[in-house]
Design a protein around this motif. Structure first.
Motif, mmCIF file in Angstrom:
data_model
loop_
_atom_site.group_PDB
_atom_site.id
_atom_site.type_symbol
_atom_site.label_atom_id
_atom_site.label_comp_id
_atom_site.label_asym_id
_atom_site.label_seq_id
_atom_site.Cartn_x
_atom_site.Cartn_y
_atom_site.Cartn_z
ATOM 1 N N GLU A 341 42.556 48.559 41.110
ATOM 2 C CA GLU A 341 41.013 48.431 41.370
ATOM 3 C C GLU A 341 41.556 48.866 43.157
ATOM 4 O OE1 GLU A 341 38.434 45.370 40.548
ATOM 5 O OE2 GLU A 341 39.169 45.602 38.541
ATOM 6 N N SER A 342 40.435 48.585 44.084
ATOM 7 C CA SER A 342 40.578 48.875 45.610
ATOM 8 C C SER A 342 40.426 48.144 46.005
ATOM 9 C CB SER A 342 39.710 50.133 46.168
ATOM 10 O OG SER A 342 38.246 49.297 45.929
ATOM 11 N N ASP A 343 40.966 48.380 47.739
ATOM 12 C CA ASP A 343 41.061 46.840 48.244
ATOM 13 C C ASP A 343 39.557 45.895 48.277
ATOM 14 O OD1 ASP A 343 43.679 47.463 48.816
ATOM 15 O OD2 ASP A 343 43.585 46.972 50.847
ATOM 16 N N ALA A 344 38.929 47.256 48.245
ATOM 17 C CA ALA A 344 37.654 47.050 47.940
ATOM 18 C C ALA A 344 36.929 45.725 47.428
ATOM 19 C CB ALA A 344 36.479 48.227 48.150
ATOM 20 N N SER A 345 36.595 46.606 46.092
ATOM 21 C CA SER A 345 37.007 45.629 45.083
ATOM 22 C C SER A 345 37.167 44.105 44.572
ATOM 23 C CB SER A 345 37.239 46.279 43.888
ATOM 24 O OG SER A 345 36.543 46.035 42.962
ATOM 25 N N HIS A 346 39.078 44.574 45.320
ATOM 26 C CA HIS A 346 39.439 43.120 45.376
ATOM 27 C C HIS A 346 38.491 41.688 46.508
ATOM 28 C CE1 HIS A 346 42.839 44.829 43.434
ATOM 29 N NE2 HIS A 346 43.142 43.940 43.542
ATOM 30 N N HIS A 347 38.378 42.509 47.984
ATOM 31 C CA HIS A 347 36.938 41.682 48.576
ATOM 32 C C HIS A 347 36.439 40.927 47.740
ATOM 33 C CE1 HIS A 347 41.100 41.009 51.906
ATOM 34 N NE2 HIS A 347 41.097 42.492 50.897
ATOM 35 N N ARG A 348 35.416 42.366 46.950
ATOM 36 C CA ARG A 348 33.617 41.997 46.865
ATOM 37 C C ARG A 348 34.329 41.024 45.680
ATOM 38 N NH1 ARG A 348 32.544 47.779 47.229
ATOM 39 N NH2 ARG A 348 33.238 47.835 45.394
ATOM 40 N N LEU A 350 36.227 38.567 45.536
ATOM 41 C CA LEU A 350 36.864 37.561 46.545
ATOM 42 C C LEU A 350 35.531 36.326 47.130
ATOM 43 C CD1 LEU A 350 40.066 38.442 48.559
ATOM 44 C CD2 LEU A 350 39.525 36.175 46.257
ATOM 45 N N GLU A 351 34.327 37.426 48.001
ATOM 46 C CA GLU A 351 33.681 36.803 47.802
ATOM 47 C C GLU A 351 31.904 36.112 47.206
ATOM 48 O OE1 GLU A 351 32.128 37.086 51.319
ATOM 49 O OE2 GLU A 351 34.086 38.029 51.803
ATOM 50 N N ARG A 352 32.293 36.814 45.642
ATOM 51 C CA ARG A 352 32.162 36.066 44.538
ATOM 52 C C ARG A 352 32.755 34.703 44.712
ATOM 53 N NH1 ARG A 352 31.463 39.771 39.982
ATOM 54 N NH2 ARG A 352 30.007 37.682 38.561
ATOM 55 N N GLN A 355 31.330 31.979 45.975
ATOM 56 C CA GLN A 355 30.250 31.254 46.170
ATOM 57 C C GLN A 355 30.725 29.557 44.742
ATOM 58 O OE1 GLN A 355 27.873 31.802 47.831
ATOM 59 N NE2 GLN A 355 29.839 33.667 49.086
ATOM 60 N N GLN A 356 31.744 29.762 44.169
ATOM 61 C CA GLN A 356 31.706 28.895 42.870
ATOM 62 C C GLN A 356 32.070 27.724 43.746
ATOM 63 O OE1 GLN A 356 31.421 30.417 39.139
ATOM 64 N NE2 GLN A 356 31.132 32.090 41.115
ATOM 65 N N PRO A 357 31.021 26.569 42.828
ATOM 66 C CA PRO A 357 31.002 25.163 43.285
ATOM 67 C C PRO A 357 31.898 24.766 42.756
ATOM 68 C CG PRO A 357 29.593 25.749 41.584
ATOM 69 C CD PRO A 357 29.952 26.742 41.485
ATOM 70 N N ARG A 358 32.465 23.846 43.529
ATOM 71 C CA ARG A 358 33.955 22.954 43.578
ATOM 72 C C ARG A 358 35.070 23.556 43.224
ATOM 73 N NH1 ARG A 358 32.805 17.775 39.632
ATOM 74 N NH2 ARG A 358 34.159 16.870 40.950
ATOM 75 N N ALA A 359 34.976 24.910 44.028
ATOM 76 C CA ALA A 359 36.085 25.761 43.473
ATOM 77 C C ALA A 359 36.769 25.527 45.522
ATOM 78 C CB ALA A 359 35.402 27.216 43.348
ATOM 79 N N THR A 360 37.957 26.033 45.483
ATOM 80 C CA THR A 360 38.725 26.195 46.670
ATOM 81 C C THR A 360 39.373 27.272 46.617
ATOM 82 O OG1 THR A 360 38.960 24.018 46.918
ATOM 83 C CG2 THR A 360 40.327 25.263 49.118
ATOM 84 N N LEU A 361 39.670 28.063 46.914
ATOM 85 C CA LEU A 361 39.941 29.607 47.393
ATOM 86 C C LEU A 361 41.279 29.617 48.265
ATOM 87 C CD1 LEU A 361 39.829 32.724 45.814
ATOM 88 C CD2 LEU A 361 39.193 32.684 47.950
ATOM 89 N N TRP A 398 37.241 37.603 38.246
ATOM 90 C CA TRP A 398 38.077 38.542 39.016
ATOM 91 C C TRP A 398 38.911 39.274 38.069
ATOM 92 C CZ3 TRP A 398 39.445 38.795 43.865
ATOM 93 C CH2 TRP A 398 41.418 39.515 43.586
ATOM 94 N N TYR A 399 38.632 39.273 36.908
ATOM 95 C CA TYR A 399 39.331 40.273 35.629
ATOM 96 C C TYR A 399 38.596 40.981 35.228
ATOM 97 C CZ TYR A 399 44.199 37.408 36.720
ATOM 98 O OH TYR A 399 44.556 36.569 37.856
ATOM 99 N N GLY A 400 37.501 40.695 34.897
ATOM 100 C CA GLY A 400 36.631 41.563 34.512
ATOM 101 C C GLY A 400 36.340 42.805 34.905
#
Ligand code: ADP
Length: 407
Positions: A341-348, A350-352, A355-361, A398-400
């Motif tokens: 996918e495009s770089d922009a799609s990866h970054h979108r 990542l933004e989502r 927002q995930q609770p209890r997650a560290t990215l 991520w993979y959806g």
């Protein structure tokens, strides 16, 4: 994006934990990928400086290094220059020129782990022979040097039986160089595809789970073992890690025993990742080891008292080893591989994920390419949570599928 943006390090230098002045102050690291990058905050915490040997100025660890030697990891002449800039050399990448580094070792450069350990793991045949020698359980295996005839290949394969797994003995990683051979008809073509390289032939293990464990050992012989985790691969690449593994206590202590045996028999100074298969009847077989931090140990950054990166630096830097217990009931790590996918799609996406609770990215800031390990995310979970569901929710993001409007 700055290297530490969106990264959930435990910020700040913990002065209580700062090592008193010792002789090791600068650690050389061969390899400048994400594993070296993730050593950065631990080095800062321990008052160590990192000098990194890596080929590209865009490699992740250049951003956290006090100095960089820009050269391929197997460039022994460049390692001679690295040696002049540090007190000890460790590894984040094992694909080095062991022979070329021997002179340096003889002249007094300290490699931790030793070059003997690195030489052992460079060839999967030597790994298997070593496991056998120290009494650790292997799958049935044999090997080829590359100059055997087709008839000889067939005879060796018959002795193992089908299906079998063919692996290049050197330079394999993330399943590259590994192929499942279903029957005699596929044997020659598979070897041909691998350019008749020296290979290992192994029985195909019908495992119920893949397990992994990290162990560190210091120069004075202290050993620190992490919990046993379950790793799940998709297309032979690690997709997710569940900590702790849901296995019987006897299996976890078997893994711990294997880890201690390996650390001691290798006379390890550093950290090693150990991958195993668990088969029906709770039989454990060793798959392979890596004499460095490991993808299966990334969860330790957020879910253990001492991360694997800090532990490696403690071991090679002569600091006392830290405690390894989980700091939450369970955790899940999901690898973020490059998508088509495009770089922009990866970054979108990542933004989502942010927002995930209890997650560290953790985003490694590497050039985006399909299949490449670009980042990972760790979720700390309560005792009642179902780790597979938690991982599935992250993977759905991520993979959806992306809709055409999003792409
Ligand atoms: P690499 O060095 O490329 O990581 P591995 O030996 O770890 O290679 O193999 C990658 C994956 O392939 C393993 O995690 C496992 O899922 C599968 N695999 C490897 N060896 C076997 C085997 N003997 N039987 C069944 N599956 C295997």
């Amino acid at each position: 994006m700055p290297p530490w943006d969106n990264v959930g390090w435990h910020n700040g230098i913990d002065t209580m934990d700062q090592a008193s002045p010792r002789s090791i102050q600068r650690v050389g690291v061969i390899g400048g990928g994400q594993l070296a990058w993730m050593m950065g905050p631990a080095a800062q915490k321990l008052g160590l400086e990192l000098v990194v040997q890596t080929p590209q100025s865009t490699d992740p660890a250049v951003a956290i290094a006090a100095a960089t030697v820009l050269a391929p990891v197997a460039d022994a002449a460049a390692t001679a220059s690295l040696a002049t800039q540090c007190d000890v050399i460790t590894f984040e990448n094992e694909f080095i020129d062991c022979g070329g580094l021997q002179t340096l070792a003889q002249q007094g450069t300290v490699f931790r782990p030793s070059l003997e350990v690195l030489a052992l793991v460079l060839d999967k045949r030597h790994q298997r022979e070593f496991f056998e020698r120290i009494g650790l359980p292997n799958p049935r295996y044999t090997w080829l040097e590359g100059d055997e005839s087709e008839a000889e290949l067939a005879a060796r394969a018959e002795a193992i039986g089908y299906p079998l797994v063919m692996k290049t003995r050197r330079l394999g990683y993330d399943g590259y160089g590994t192929a499942v051979v279903q029957d005699a008809a596929q044997l020659g073509t598979t070897w041909h595809r691998l350019n008749h390289a020296p290979v290992l032939l192994e029985e195909f293990v019908p495992f119920q789970q893949e397990l992994a464990i990290m162990v560190a050992r210091s120069a004075r012989g202290d050993v620190a073992v992490y919990p046993t985790v379950e790793t799940q691969q998709v297309d032979q690449i690690c997709r997710r890690v569940l900590a702790p593994a849901r296995v019987r206590a006897a299996v976890a202590s078997r893994l711990e025993g294997i880890a201690r045996t390996l650390a001691e028999e290798l006379e390890l100074v550093g950290i090693v990742g150990i991958e195993c298969f668990l088969t029906a009847g709770d039989r454990v077989l060793v798959n392979e080891i890596a004499p460095r931090t490991h993808n299966s140990g990334h969860y330790t950054l957020d879910a253990c008292a001492t991360s694997q990166f800090e532990q490696q630096l403690r071991a090679v830097g002569d600091r006392p080893l830290g405690p390894t217990a989980l700091t939450c009931p369970q955790a899940v790590m999901v690898n973020l591989l490059g998508l088509d996918e495009s770089d922009a799609s990866h970054h979108r996406k990542l933004e989502r994920l942010k927002q995930q609770p209890r997650a560290t990215l953790y985003w490694y800031n590497k050039a985006i390419r399909p299949g490449r390990k670009l980042g990972h995310l760790t979720l700390r979970l309560d005792a009642g949570a179902e780790p597979r569901d938690a991982a599935a929710a992250i993977e759905a993001i991520w993979y959806g599928e992306v809709t055409p409007e999003e792409a």
